[in-house]
Design a protein around this motif. Structure first.
Motif, mmCIF file in Angstrom:
data_model
loop_
_atom_site.group_PDB
_atom_site.id
_atom_site.type_symbol
_atom_site.label_atom_id
_atom_site.label_comp_id
_atom_site.label_asym_id
_atom_site.label_seq_id
_atom_site.Cartn_x
_atom_site.Cartn_y
_atom_site.Cartn_z
ATOM 1 N N THR A 129 -14.506 35.124 -39.466
ATOM 2 C CA THR A 129 -14.957 34.972 -40.830
ATOM 3 C C THR A 129 -16.184 35.840 -41.069
ATOM 4 O O THR A 129 -16.793 36.371 -40.141
ATOM 5 C CB THR A 129 -15.318 33.509 -41.097
ATOM 6 N N ARG A 130 -16.567 35.920 -42.326
ATOM 7 C CA ARG A 130 -17.719 36.725 -42.679
ATOM 8 C C ARG A 130 -18.996 36.168 -42.073
ATOM 9 O O ARG A 130 -19.970 36.888 -41.867
ATOM 10 C CB ARG A 130 -17.843 36.771 -44.203
ATOM 11 N N GLN A 131 -19.012 34.866 -41.791
ATOM 12 C CA GLN A 131 -20.221 34.235 -41.262
ATOM 13 C C GLN A 131 -20.356 34.358 -39.740
ATOM 14 O O GLN A 131 -21.345 33.927 -39.181
ATOM 15 C CB GLN A 131 -20.222 32.743 -41.633
ATOM 16 N N ASP A 186 -17.880 30.305 -34.457
ATOM 17 C CA ASP A 186 -18.400 31.335 -35.366
ATOM 18 C C ASP A 186 -19.713 31.955 -34.889
ATOM 19 O O ASP A 186 -20.330 32.727 -35.612
ATOM 20 C CB ASP A 186 -18.576 30.766 -36.780
ATOM 21 N N TRP A 187 -20.152 31.605 -33.674
ATOM 22 C CA TRP A 187 -21.415 32.140 -33.137
ATOM 23 C C TRP A 187 -21.171 32.421 -31.666
ATOM 24 O O TRP A 187 -21.041 31.494 -30.870
ATOM 25 C CB TRP A 187 -22.522 31.108 -33.329
ATOM 26 N N LYS A 222 -21.338 35.370 -36.179
ATOM 27 C CA LYS A 222 -22.469 36.096 -35.609
ATOM 28 C C LYS A 222 -22.166 36.441 -34.159
ATOM 29 O O LYS A 222 -21.619 35.619 -33.420
ATOM 30 C CB LYS A 222 -23.741 35.248 -35.684
#
Length: 237
Positions: free
Chosen positions: A2-4, A217-218, A6
């Motif tokens: 996703t865009r989020q 997402d990280w 990291k």
């Protein structure tokens, strides 16, 4: 992804030049591994200073849950802390308290880097101190069972699955054992449900994509040591 999402990498070499080099890449952050690599307080200070100069966030994986260790890492201006072996919500609350001036137990001084070496007023410095992210590592079966409660603690920015220690806590020696993977999925889901960072260490982009599909997402992808070794071996053939 996703865009989020990291992306970062572990830094295990005690050299600020490594941080400078990573700052020339597209990575979002570096995580200095003070748990498993030889970093003293002075070297950590230089690593964070290099990150600020190079424009890359520097997280510190601390060696232990200790008020003095947390105070020092945050005073030198770390963007956040990766906190090992958080096994319960109560322990998570204690960590958050150690990291916060207001409503916590963190001592305050206007002189460190986080406070602009005295150039910020107290209110602004206190706001700056609240920005540091606290990411709790899930590395045991009790932690997996408490993952939702840990993620719900105010001030916890996210959960980070440590699959190697998690496997060991289960009596296993394979971080991809189905039981470890199921515990990983459970922990990532708990973080996502709480709207928090769902983080983990992966060894490759393929593994990153695998777990991104499960809600992570990280990512801390590999490490400076491994990336150097792999590049050198590719040259050696």
């Amino acid at each position: 992804m996703t865009r989020q999402t990291k992306l970062g990498t572990f830094v295990k070499t005690a050299s600020p030049q490594v941080i400078e080099i990573l700052g020339t890449t597209g990575l979002d952050f570096a995580c200095v591994d003070a748990e498993h690599a030889p970093f003293d307080r002075g070297t950590l200070d230089l690593m964070v200073m290099a990150g600020r100069a190079a424009g890359i966030d520097v997280f510190i994986r601390i060696a232990e849950i200790n008020p003095a260790v947390i105070l020092s890492a945050l005073d030198i201006g770390a963007a956040g802390l990766l906190v090992p072996h958080v096994d319960s919500a109560e322990q998570a609350r204690e960590v958050v308290a150690m990291s916060r001036h207001r409503g916590g137990t963190r001592g305050y001084s206007t002189s460190p880097r986080f406070a602009g070496y005295g150039s910020l007023g107290m209110k602004e410095a206190l706001r700056a101190g609240e920005n540091a992210q606290i990411v709790c590592q899930i590395e045991s079966e009790p932690a997996v069972r408490a993952a939702a409660e840990i993620a719900a603690v105010p001030g916890v920015a996210g959960l980070f699955v440590g699959r190697a220690d998690l496997a060991l806590s289960m009596g296993l020696d394979n971080s991809r054992d189905p039981r470890v993977l199921e515990a990983t999925r459970h922990s990532l889901a708990a973080a996502a449900a709480a709207g928090k960072i769902a983080g983990m260490h992966v060894g490759s982009n393929a593994e990153r994509d695998e777990f991104a599909a499960q809600g992570a997402d990280w990512f801390i992808v590999s490490s400076d040591q491994t990336l150097l070794r792999q590049a050198a071996q590719a040259i050696a053939g």
